[in-house]
Motif scaffolding. Sequence first.
Motif, PDB file in Angstrom:
ATOM      1  N   HIS A  53       3.852  11.645   0.929  1.00  0.00           N
ATOM      2  CA  HIS A  53       4.441  10.339   1.217  1.00  0.00           C
ATOM      3  C   HIS A  53       3.359   9.354   1.658  1.00  0.00           C
ATOM      4  N   GLU A  54       2.579   9.758   2.657  1.00  0.00           N
ATOM      5  CA  GLU A  54       1.600   8.817   3.230  1.00  0.00           C
ATOM      6  C   GLU A  54       0.500   8.465   2.231  1.00  0.00           C
ATOM      7  N   HIS A 110       1.412   5.882  -0.189  1.00  0.00           N
ATOM      8  CA  HIS A 110       1.260   4.497   0.273  1.00  0.00           C
ATOM      9  C   HIS A 110      -0.096   3.940  -0.179  1.00  0.00           C
ATOM     10  N   GLU A 141       8.460   2.081   0.610  1.00  0.00           N
ATOM     11  CA  GLU A 141       8.858   3.317   1.288  1.00  0.00           C
ATOM     12  C   GLU A 141       9.528   4.304   0.327  1.00  0.00           C
ATOM     13  N   TYR A 171       4.778  -4.963   2.850  1.00  0.00           N
ATOM     14  CA  TYR A 171       5.513  -4.017   3.681  1.00  0.00           C
ATOM     15  C   TYR A 171       6.540  -4.735   4.545  1.00  0.00           C
TER      16      TYR A 171
HETATM   17 ZN   LIG Z   1       6.108   5.463   4.632  1.00  0.00          ZN
END
Ligand SMILES: [Zn+2]
Length: 254
Positions: free
Chosen positions: A173-174, A177, A197, A188
């Motif tokens: 997930h990170e 980004h 997200e 964001y």
């Molecule tokens: Zn996130």
Amino acid sequence: MRADGTPSRQQLVTDAASGEVLSTHEEIQTANATGTGKGVFVGTVPLTTNQSGSTYQLKDATRGGQYTTNLAGKTSGNGTLYTNSTNSWGNGLASNTQSAAVDAQFGAAVTWDFYKNTFGRNGIRNDGVGAYSRVHYGKNYVNAFWDDSCFCMTYGDGTSNTHPLTALDVSGHEMSHGVTSNTAGLNYSGESGGLNEATSDIMGTGVEWYANLPADKPDYLIGELININGDGTPLRYMDKPSKDGGSADYWSSG
Ligand SMILES: [Zn+2]
């Protein structure tokens, strides 16, 4: 020392008459090695490491030089590269500082492979350069984050410093980004932030399925292993987002 911390022992051949350096060669040779790690969440996994003399480094030259460092409770700096006298890392317990590092290094490797083998993408920026990961950030820090400015991934140790945030879907997930930042660049906030997200959840789940680990069976839940709510529930549910009590199941003008 070389720039990456590897020791150096240079042999120089000089012309006895003029002192001119005719040739040099490095006596300390490094090589890729296959080690084994036991992470808090990933279980027992292979790790590609770097052998430098009799020392092993948690660094992977086959994936853009990705490496993992120990912040040891600090909240700034690059941290200290993990090294070991054997090529066996961590013991699966959070109390062993290498265990979270195994999760982080493996998470970075799988994320690299997922993007490369699924989309032909060569690293987060598609430039072949690996990101580095920092573990043991701060005290009781219950989060993990990607930071474009250091091109690095950071993990806290969670509640009581005993629940690291190093699960595989969190890694995926990170670091996704980072991919979004270098591609779509979605701001964001508001709707673009929601898409940002959601993309990270989707790609993070892709990473989890790609790895297909016995210790972390693939699913459509986010953060189901880190027990951030203290009652065993995941952070988010991709089958029906509203199960978390806050997320919307589909777009609305609100
Ligand atoms: Zn996130």
